[in-house]
Write a protein that holds these residues in place. Sequence first.
Motif, mmCIF file in Angstrom:
data_model
loop_
_atom_site.group_PDB
_atom_site.id
_atom_site.type_symbol
_atom_site.label_atom_id
_atom_site.label_comp_id
_atom_site.label_asym_id
_atom_site.label_seq_id
_atom_site.Cartn_x
_atom_site.Cartn_y
_atom_site.Cartn_z
ATOM 1 N N GLY A 22 0.839 -1.203 0.000
ATOM 2 C CA GLY A 22 0.000 0.000 0.000
ATOM 3 C C GLY A 22 0.868 1.245 0.000
ATOM 4 N N VAL A 23 0.270 2.393 -0.299
ATOM 5 C CA VAL A 23 1.067 3.615 -0.388
ATOM 6 C C VAL A 23 1.430 4.134 1.007
ATOM 7 N N ASN A 24 2.486 4.932 1.063
ATOM 8 C CA ASN A 24 2.901 5.542 2.328
ATOM 9 C C ASN A 24 1.741 6.331 2.934
ATOM 10 N N GLY A 25 1.594 6.199 4.231
ATOM 11 C CA GLY A 25 0.560 6.966 4.920
ATOM 12 C C GLY A 25 -0.776 6.243 5.008
ATOM 13 N N SER A 26 -0.912 5.126 4.299
ATOM 14 C CA SER A 26 -2.199 4.411 4.306
ATOM 15 C C SER A 26 -2.441 3.713 5.656
ATOM 16 N N GLY A 27 -1.359 3.532 6.411
ATOM 17 C CA GLY A 27 -1.497 2.868 7.715
ATOM 18 C C GLY A 27 -0.884 1.478 7.703
ATOM 19 N N LYS A 28 0.031 1.252 6.773
ATOM 20 C CA LYS A 28 0.609 -0.081 6.579
ATOM 21 C C LYS A 28 1.380 -0.575 7.807
ATOM 22 N N THR A 29 2.323 0.227 8.284
ATOM 23 C CA THR A 29 3.150 -0.201 9.413
ATOM 24 C C THR A 29 2.297 -0.364 10.672
ATOM 25 N N THR A 30 1.417 0.590 10.899
ATOM 26 C CA THR A 30 0.528 0.492 12.055
ATOM 27 C C THR A 30 -0.314 -0.774 11.974
ATOM 28 N N THR A 31 -0.813 -1.071 10.782
ATOM 29 C CA THR A 31 -1.651 -2.255 10.604
ATOM 30 C C THR A 31 -0.839 -3.537 10.808
ATOM 31 N N GLY A 55 1.625 -3.841 12.810
ATOM 32 C CA GLY A 55 1.757 -3.930 14.261
ATOM 33 C C GLY A 55 0.481 -4.402 14.932
ATOM 34 N N LYS A 56 -0.642 -3.833 14.497
ATOM 35 C CA LYS A 56 -1.936 -4.233 15.083
ATOM 36 C C LYS A 56 -2.237 -5.692 14.768
ATOM 37 N N LEU A 57 -1.872 -6.124 13.566
ATOM 38 C CA LEU A 57 -2.090 -7.534 13.201
ATOM 39 C C LEU A 57 -1.239 -8.444 14.081
ATOM 40 N N PHE A 108 13.599 1.802 2.827
ATOM 41 C CA PHE A 108 13.833 3.133 2.283
ATOM 42 C C PHE A 108 13.768 4.196 3.366
ATOM 43 N N ARG A 109 12.933 3.937 4.379
ATOM 44 C CA ARG A 109 12.746 4.921 5.446
ATOM 45 C C ARG A 109 13.218 4.347 6.776
ATOM 46 N N ALA A 110 14.226 4.976 7.360
ATOM 47 C CA ALA A 110 14.725 4.528 8.659
ATOM 48 C C ALA A 110 13.599 4.575 9.689
ATOM 49 N N LEU A 164 -8.983 -1.988 5.128
ATOM 50 C CA LEU A 164 -9.468 -0.620 4.954
ATOM 51 C C LEU A 164 -9.299 0.115 6.282
ATOM 52 N N THR A 165 -8.351 1.069 6.302
ATOM 53 C CA THR A 165 -8.027 1.760 7.556
ATOM 54 C C THR A 165 -8.751 3.110 7.667
ATOM 55 N N LYS A 166 -8.732 3.650 8.864
ATOM 56 C CA LYS A 166 -9.211 5.014 9.168
ATOM 57 C C LYS A 166 -10.697 5.216 8.849
ATOM 58 N N LEU A 167 -11.471 4.142 8.946
ATOM 59 C CA LEU A 167 -12.917 4.284 8.730
ATOM 60 C C LEU A 167 -13.522 5.230 9.755
ATOM 61 N N ASP A 168 -12.871 5.323 10.913
ATOM 62 C CA ASP A 168 -13.356 6.231 11.963
ATOM 63 C C ASP A 168 -13.178 7.691 11.570
ATOM 64 N N GLY A 169 -12.319 7.953 10.592
ATOM 65 C CA GLY A 169 -11.999 9.338 10.250
ATOM 66 C C GLY A 169 -12.763 9.861 9.046
ATOM 67 N N LEU A 174 -10.467 0.881 12.724
ATOM 68 C CA LEU A 174 -11.555 1.710 13.235
ATOM 69 C C LEU A 174 -11.064 2.706 14.272
ATOM 70 N N GLY A 175 -9.739 2.938 14.305
ATOM 71 C CA GLY A 175 -9.181 3.877 15.267
ATOM 72 C C GLY A 175 -7.683 3.680 15.370
ATOM 73 N N GLU A 176 -7.034 4.502 16.194
ATOM 74 C CA GLU A 176 -5.573 4.448 16.265
ATOM 75 C C GLU A 176 -5.039 3.440 17.287
HETATM 76 P P1 GDP Z 1 2.373 3.787 6.479
HETATM 77 O O1 GDP Z 1 3.182 4.914 5.911
HETATM 78 O O2 GDP Z 1 1.429 3.229 5.447
HETATM 79 O O3 GDP Z 1 3.177 2.716 7.118
HETATM 80 O O4 GDP Z 1 1.396 4.449 7.569
HETATM 81 P P2 GDP Z 1 1.494 4.448 9.160
HETATM 82 O O5 GDP Z 1 1.291 3.062 9.671
HETATM 83 O O6 GDP Z 1 2.701 5.167 9.585
HETATM 84 O O7 GDP Z 1 0.165 5.250 9.554
HETATM 85 C C1 GDP Z 1 -0.065 6.589 9.235
HETATM 86 C C2 GDP Z 1 -0.989 7.218 10.287
HETATM 87 O O8 GDP Z 1 -2.304 6.662 10.205
HETATM 88 C C3 GDP Z 1 -0.529 6.971 11.702
HETATM 89 O O9 GDP Z 1 -0.652 8.188 12.426
HETATM 90 C C4 GDP Z 1 -1.538 5.956 12.257
HETATM 91 O O10 GDP Z 1 -1.737 6.060 13.642
HETATM 92 C C5 GDP Z 1 -2.774 6.319 11.494
HETATM 93 N N1 GDP Z 1 -3.738 5.209 11.372
HETATM 94 C C6 GDP Z 1 -3.537 3.953 10.903
HETATM 95 N N2 GDP Z 1 -4.674 3.231 10.933
HETATM 96 C C7 GDP Z 1 -5.648 4.026 11.462
HETATM 97 C C8 GDP Z 1 -7.073 3.869 11.731
HETATM 98 O O11 GDP Z 1 -7.700 2.828 11.491
HETATM 99 N N3 GDP Z 1 -7.710 4.966 12.242
HETATM 100 C C9 GDP Z 1 -7.071 6.146 12.494
HETATM 101 N N4 GDP Z 1 -7.792 7.158 12.981
HETATM 102 N N5 GDP Z 1 -5.762 6.329 12.240
HETATM 103 C C10 GDP Z 1 -5.055 5.300 11.742
#
Ligand code: GDP
Length: 291
Positions: free
Chosen positions: A97-106, A108-110, A129-131, A242-247, A270-272
């Motif tokens: 997925g593209v940067n910022g989509s929530g890949k790394t966070t997801t 971790g959550k997984l 690519f990114r430290a 599908l991330t950030k549905l809460d937003g 559905l949240g952070e």
């Molecule tokens: P990456 O660049 O794709 O690896 O994206 P990151 O994992 O760094 O996430 C980017 C931002 O999105 C971070 O601030 C996360 O906390 C936020 N984020 C990820 N998933 C969710 C979600 O389901 N809901 C909300 N509100 N924020 C999220």
Amino acid sequence: FFEKFKKGLQKTRETFFGKIKEVLSGKKLDEEVKEEIEELLILSDVGVEATEYIIKKIEESSGEDAYETLKKVLVEMLSDNTELNLFEKPTVINMVGVNGSGKTTTAGKLASYFSKNGKSVVLAACDTFRAAAIDQLKVWGERTNSTVIAHQEGADSAAVAFDAVNHAISKNKDIVILDTAGRLHTKKNLMEELRKINRVIKKKLESAPHEILLVIDAVTGQNGLQQAKIFKEFVNITGIVLTKLDGTAKGGIAIAIVKELGIPIKFVGLGEGVDDLKPFDAEDFVNALLE
Ligand code: GDP
């Protein structure tokens, strides 16, 4: 999980979907009602194709309760293949997925989700690519008690993936999650990199990767869907997170994604918080959208 779905989908429900019940209740499905429903669906990013399909299905079921039909149609549209394929040990899950989509966070959550279900996890920092991405993953490793396999910044991502799979096999771990890079502006390089990762891990484990999960930020709506189409051209996506549905109020994008890509949603963000990633359940999702 239903309460989580309800809370996460609050904006979408209150802005668009919640109004559908009112519009449909006790009314005949005349042109005016149809137009109102159509408008609510389009405004919530359900997309033209899926909206037309839904309206057609409601029309065809004349005589039945239109609201109940709508629910049934949505559940049917979203239900297929939502479960992860976890039959082999180790199971390799590639997150793209593209940067910022929530890949790394997801990722971790997984890892947290699997750990809580008694499974051992290896996280692989393939976004070399990114430290910051490597460090972020290490934090998730500590938090979830998972092993993190990482090389230096700038290292070959396929080599990291290979080491991670190797480690999982030799230490008898259950799951390997690969966190890959997402620089879509260098599309050709990125897609080559993803393919190379898949090629290289097959040398260790022929059936890997078992899942390729595309992470899409729901807030980016139709734009995210366009990005997904690019990924689909190059890699064999098996599921969507599908991330950030809460937003967003435009959670209808979930329906557009499944209809237009023909790929199931397997998890939703559905949240952070760590516990805000949930396995997708079509019925809970639809009920939380509508009432
Ligand atoms: P990456 O660049 O794709 O690896 O994206 P990151 O994992 O760094 O996430 C980017 C931002 O999105 C971070 O601030 C996360 O906390 C936020 N984020 C990820 N998933 C969710 C979600 O389901 N809901 C909300 N509100 N924020 C999220």
